[in-house]
Design a protein around this motif. Structure first.
Motif, PDB file in Angstrom:
ATOM      1  N   UNK A 192      20.588 134.707 -90.092  1.00  0.00           N
ATOM      2  CA  UNK A 192      20.343 134.981 -91.596  1.00  0.00           C
ATOM      3  C   UNK A 192      19.000 135.741 -91.784  1.00  0.00           C
ATOM      4  N   UNK A 193      18.366 136.027 -90.835  1.00  0.00           N
ATOM      5  CA  UNK A 193      16.986 136.597 -90.779  1.00  0.00           C
ATOM      6  C   UNK A 193      17.361 138.130 -91.235  1.00  0.00           C
ATOM      7  N   UNK A 194      16.057 138.722 -92.077  1.00  0.00           N
ATOM      8  CA  UNK A 194      16.096 140.164 -92.303  1.00  0.00           C
ATOM      9  C   UNK A 194      15.543 141.010 -91.173  1.00  0.00           C
ATOM     10  N   UNK A 195      16.412 142.026 -91.037  1.00  0.00           N
ATOM     11  CA  UNK A 195      16.111 142.829 -89.759  1.00  0.00           C
ATOM     12  C   UNK A 195      16.185 144.308 -90.210  1.00  0.00           C
ATOM     13  N   UNK A 213      17.019 137.512 -80.115  1.00  0.00           N
ATOM     14  CA  UNK A 213      15.836 136.358 -79.835  1.00  0.00           C
ATOM     15  C   UNK A 213      15.682 135.472 -81.003  1.00  0.00           C
ATOM     16  N   UNK A 214      16.576 135.763 -82.183  1.00  0.00           N
ATOM     17  CA  UNK A 214      16.053 135.045 -83.111  1.00  0.00           C
ATOM     18  C   UNK A 214      16.671 133.305 -83.070  1.00  0.00           C
ATOM     19  N   UNK A 222      25.058 138.515 -88.210  1.00  0.00           N
ATOM     20  CA  UNK A 222      24.406 137.576 -88.501  1.00  0.00           C
ATOM     21  C   UNK A 222      23.068 137.847 -89.377  1.00  0.00           C
ATOM     22  N   UNK A 223      22.757 139.487 -89.548  1.00  0.00           N
ATOM     23  CA  UNK A 223      21.625 139.866 -90.200  1.00  0.00           C
ATOM     24  C   UNK A 223      21.582 139.244 -91.679  1.00  0.00           C
ATOM     25  N   UNK A 224      20.612 139.294 -92.203  1.00  0.00           N
ATOM     26  CA  UNK A 224      20.491 138.892 -93.940  1.00  0.00           C
ATOM     27  C   UNK A 224      21.115 139.918 -94.673  1.00  0.00           C
ATOM     28  N   UNK A 225      22.286 139.733 -95.286  1.00  0.00           N
ATOM     29  CA  UNK A 225      23.027 140.667 -95.877  1.00  0.00           C
ATOM     30  C   UNK A 225      22.579 141.472 -97.021  1.00  0.00           C
ATOM     31  N   UNK A 226      21.464 140.789 -97.649  1.00  0.00           N
ATOM     32  CA  UNK A 226      20.649 141.718 -98.773  1.00  0.00           C
ATOM     33  C   UNK A 226      19.833 142.883 -98.072  1.00  0.00           C
ATOM     34  N   UNK A 227      19.067 142.401 -97.182  1.00  0.00           N
ATOM     35  CA  UNK A 227      18.315 143.455 -96.226  1.00  0.00           C
ATOM     36  C   UNK A 227      19.229 144.411 -95.900  1.00  0.00           C
ATOM     37  N   UNK A 228      20.545 144.053 -95.199  1.00  0.00           N
ATOM     38  CA  UNK A 228      21.015 145.330 -94.570  1.00  0.00           C
ATOM     39  C   UNK A 228      21.681 146.064 -95.642  1.00  0.00           C
ATOM     40  N   UNK A 229      21.926 145.605 -96.715  1.00  0.00           N
ATOM     41  CA  UNK A 229      22.959 146.206 -97.897  1.00  0.00           C
ATOM     42  C   UNK A 229      21.398 147.043 -98.388  1.00  0.00           C
TER      43      UNK A 229
END
Length: 900
Positions: A610-613, A605-606, A738-745
């Motif tokens: 690029x948002x953090x999830x 629903x974003x 599409x997730x923000x890469x740093x938050x996922x990492x």
């Protein structure tokens, strides 16, 4: 005294050296006199208690009337399965599927293979159907005798058929108690789905034998049958029996166990002066059926049954004639009706009233009609009570009646089976006439456009009845198989049908082979850690599964986690996404609770990428004063001694709320603020040392802005497996990308998975214009990045399940992008060095979803599985995974062996 003298005279003549046709009691010459007399007296006594309408109850005097068939075989009389010297059964031979065993479940398949052992021991044979030709053309046969039935089965397979495929099996005493036909019915329904129980009589037509195809009737029902000595003309329908009430015995009733039935079709005679039938489900009235009509004709009343009802009861009032009830569940599948009457032969069914015969068989709308006669024809021929010409004429007339009544149905004719007689000297010899009747029936089937099955040859040809008797598979009357012998005949008939169907409608080969692929190096670390755990070494295997609804449902992963932790050790429940309370988490002992004002958001629903999830693409956002609780091992009594680590994941940043944390109700000291304020949402992880698996973490937003919680985790610091689950319904691989890469990492680095399992593709398969090149590139790039973020984890891709979409007319079609997905995903796995497992191939390939739906394993939406389906699929995946692991243990790669 008269009765005694008459009986003695009959016995004397029966034992005298006179032609068999002149013996009053022919069977007395076939064995010991005493048991035959007891049987005769018992049969006569039972007959005197029945209420047939004005005629002898045991059929006409010149037809062979048989004793009640045993419900179970005597184990002492059966062929013993060969064993080794140690007494254990010999292994069942591996048999090619050219026999026709495809799509049978493990239990049925094992039973079929045991039947193969019995078949070989008895010298019985596999005999193929002679398909015949129902329509000739300029180039030869254009349609075989079985074509309508096979086309209906294919339509079931492809999802183009929404109505049941019905079979009407007419026969004699061999099937009167549903022997033979029960095996065929069960297997057809297992392969193609069940449409329900089908036609059942009001009561057993002889009030003897098994009652599996009849109701529980009150004793006052009277009946007339086409097998009686003088059945009334222009009276009886195709089913051959009419059950009447309203005479001296007054109103009657009958009760049926309706199991999963959703509809009941009551077949009755609408007649002048007809009474009524009250219909009840579980004792509650549904409706009243009026049977008064002029002129008299066969009719049906279709009743919709309440969901969950267990019993159907019919109560008569006034003059009522019922023929039977058809019970169906409303699903596409096979319905197999058994119409078996002791003493019947082709000429007997010609005694039915032709308009009633046609009306009743047309109401059933069969795709196949099986005519199973010949035994009584051969018996009559051996007594010189009939001639070959008469047998031919009657068989031809019955085939013609069936073809004209249901011209769109296939037809199949059986030969008689073998039987024996005992000579005056006590020797057993084959009964005369069986092969002659078989040849007549073959010619009649061919000329009438019907298929033909030579049951006599399948049994082992003339003389085989003697072998079956010595093996305990034939009754002492030398005519009727016992239960296990009937099962063998049903087994042979079923496989003849399946071989013919497979030959004319070969299954569509799956483009993906089953089993795990790309195993050269893909799972070396995973298998090495499993081996260390199995040896008792201090090791840990972390698995993280990412995917869509198949993963988010938890049914698949719960089954995997339970099996792996049971064998290799439990290292904790692992990661749980933040969110609302969920019943699906309860089996794993996890509970979630939101108090106050919360919004649960997901990546689908974003509005901006690029948002953090959180790992699963979900986050819970709470207003000031709101609190969230996650409990692990809720209500369990697990070991509280192992050290553990309880962690909370949330987002910090400018304007974020201030979390107050509690562990098991105790407030934790606040964490020092970061040296510099965060300029973007940043994943924060805080861990607390605890002991045991049962804990609760609570976070309260003290204010300052909204607080975003991603999830929590519980890890036991001991050897074992942790299986994390991060699934978002409706998502695709591009959703995760599409997730923000740093938050996922940051989250992957914290979880430290050794194996990443990706299960995407199902939602991609629903895209009409799916770009194969884009899917290959983006999915491959995502896997490469996440493997690196996880510290060099191994990877395994699960391919999509079979997916179908229902058209407006109710037929099922393959999802538009499914072919692209099934072609691309194995390539992505190979390019990224990942193992690959096709869920669709495990299900059975193309249109397998239909078979899973009929078995209660596939969801009605054509996309998802039922809980039982996910558990079954997990069992298949686990079986292939463990098989690969066992192969690895037997011959590990050199580096793995050195590092093990």
């Amino acid at each position: 005294m008269t009765l005694v003298l008459t009986l003695l005279l009959g016995v004397g003549l029966s034992l005298a050296p006179v032609p068999e046709a002149l013996r009053p009691i022919p069977s007395l010459a076939q064995g010991p006199v005493g048991p035959r007399l007891v049987e005769l007296v018992a049969t006569s006594s039972a007959a005197s208690k029945r209420k047939a309408v004005g005629v002898a109850p045991d059929g006409e005097s010149d037809a062979p009337q048989v004793p009640v068939l045993p419900e179970e075989d005597d184990p002492e009389q059966l062929v013993e399965v060969e064993t080794t010297d140690a007494g254990t059964p010999l292994p069942v031979p591996v048999v090619s599927d050219s026999l026709g065993l495809a799509n049978l479940g493990p239990t049925t398949r094992e039973s079929a293979l045991r039947m193969e052992l019995l078949r070989e021991k008895l010298g019985a044979r596999h005999v193929d159907l002679e398909l015949g030709c129902r329509r000739m053309g300029a180039s030869g046969c254009e349609e075989s005798g079985m074509a309508p039935f096979f086309a209906a089965l294919e339509a079931l397979r492809d999802g183009r058929r929404t109505q049941p495929v019905r079979v009407e099996h007419l026969g004699d005493s061999l099937i009167a108690s549903d022997h033979i036909t029960d095996v065929v019915r069960n297997r057809l329904q297992e392969r193609h789905g069940s449409g329900g129980k089908g036609f059942v009589y009001i009561d057993r037509p002889t009030r003897s034998g098994r009652g599996v195809r009849a109701g529980q009737a009150s004793p006052g029902w009277e009946f007339i049958r086409v097998i009686d000595r003088a059945p009334p003309k222009d009276r009886l329908p195709m089913s051959g029996v009419a059950f009447t009430a309203g005479g001296a015995a007054g109103p009657q009733d009958v009760r049926f166990a309706i199991e999963d039935a959703r509809t009941a079709e009551i077949s009755f005679l609408a007649q002048p002066g007809g009474g009524t039938v009250q219909v009840l489900a579980d004792g509650k009235s549904l409706q009243k059926v009026q049977t008064r009509w002029t002129p008299a004709e066969v009719a049906i009343a279709r009743i919709k049954l309440p969901t969950g009802a267990k019993t159907l009861t019919l109560k008569s009032r006034g003059k009522v004639e019922l023929h039977g009830v058809s019970l169906e569940n409303g699903n596409p599948g096979v319905v197999y009706d058994t119409i078996g009457l002791p003493g019947a032969y082709a000429g007997v069914f010609l005694r039915t009233h032709r308009p009633y015969f046609r009306a009743q068989i047309r109401q059933r709308k069969p795709s196949l009609v099986v005519l199973m006669f010949g035994g009584n024809e051969a018996f009559r021929l051996s007594r010189d009570w009939t001639k070959p010409e008469e047998i031919r004429q009657e068989a031809e007339a019955l085939v013609k009646l069936v073809r004209e009544s249901v011209p769109d149905a296939a037809c199949l004719v059986w030969s008689p089976i073998d039987a024996a007689v005992r000579t005056m000297g006590g020797d057993l010899v084959p009964r005369r006439g069986s092969r002659m009747v078989a040849d007549i029936f073959r010619d009649v089937a061919k000329e009438g456009g019907c298929a033909y099955w030579d049951a006599l040859s399948a049994m082992g040809d003339e003389g085989s009845a003697i072998r079956w008797l010595s093996a305990g598979l034939l009754n002492e009357d030398l005519i009727h198989p016992r239960a296990r012998g009937s099962d063998l005949l049903g087994h042979l008939f079923d496989l003849s049908i399946q071989r013919a169907y497979a030959a004319s409608h070969p299954p569509v080969a799956s483009t993906e082979p089953p089993g795990l692929r790309n195993l050269d190096k893909a799972l070396t670390t995973t298998f090495t850690r499993l081996r260390s755990l199995e040896k008792g070494d201090s090791a840990h295997l972390g698995i993280l599964q990412l995917g869509a609804s198949h993963t988010a449902s938890h049914y698949f992963t719960d089954a995997m986690r339970t099996a792996l932790t049971k064998r290799f050790g439990d290292a904790g429940r692992g990661f749980i996404a933040a969110g609302k309370a969920s019943e699906r988490l309860k089996p794993a002992g996890v509970a979630r609770e939101l108090v106050g004002e919360w919004t649960v958001e997901d990546a689908l629903t974003a509005t901006t990428p690029g948002q953090a999830w959180g790992l699963s693409g979900i986050r819970a956002v709470g207003a000031p004063g709101a609190s969230l609780r996650i409990r692990f091992c809720d209500g369990c009594t697990a070991d509280t001694t192992p050290p553990a680590r309880l962690s909370l994941y949330w987002l910090d940043g400018s304007g974020a709320g201030q979390p107050e944390l509690k562990v098991d109700g105790t407030a934790m000291p606040p964490e020092p603020p970061p040296p510099e304020p965060f300029t973007a949402p940043t994943v924060r992880i805080r861990s607390f040392p605890v002991t045991g698996p049962a804990h609760e973490v609570e976070v309260l937003n003290q204010g300052g802005g909204p607080l975003t919680v991603l999830g929590a985790a519980l890890d036991l610091e001991r050897p074992g497996v942790t299986y994390d689950v991060a699934g978002l319904p409706g998502s695709t691989a591009s959703t995760l990308a599409s997730h923000e890469p740093q938050a996922l990492a940051a989250q992957l680095s914290s979880r430290k998975p050794n194996l990443l399992v990706f299960w995407y593709g199902t939602n991609e398969s629903g895209e009409a214009n799916l770009d194969a090149s884009k899917l290959r590139t983006e999915y491959g790039t995502l896997i490469s990045r996440l493997k690196k973020d996880a510290g060099g984890a191994e990877c395994l891709l699960i391919g999509t399940t079979d997916r179908l979409q229902q058209d407006a007319d109710g037929t099922w079609a393959v999802a538009p992008g499914l072919a692209t997905v099934t072609a691309v995903l194995p390539e992505v796995a190979r390019e990224q060095g990942c193992a690959y497992w096709s869920a669709r191939a495990a299900m059975g390939g193309e249109h397998s979803m239909l078979r899973w739906q009929r078995a209660g394993l596939g969801h009605e939406d054509g996309t998802h599985l039922t809980p039982e389906g996910y558990e079954k699929l997990a069992g298949m995946f686990l079986s292939d995974l463990i098989a690969a692991y066992e192969a690895f243990k037997a011959q590990p790669p050199p580096l793995a062996a050195e590092g093990g």
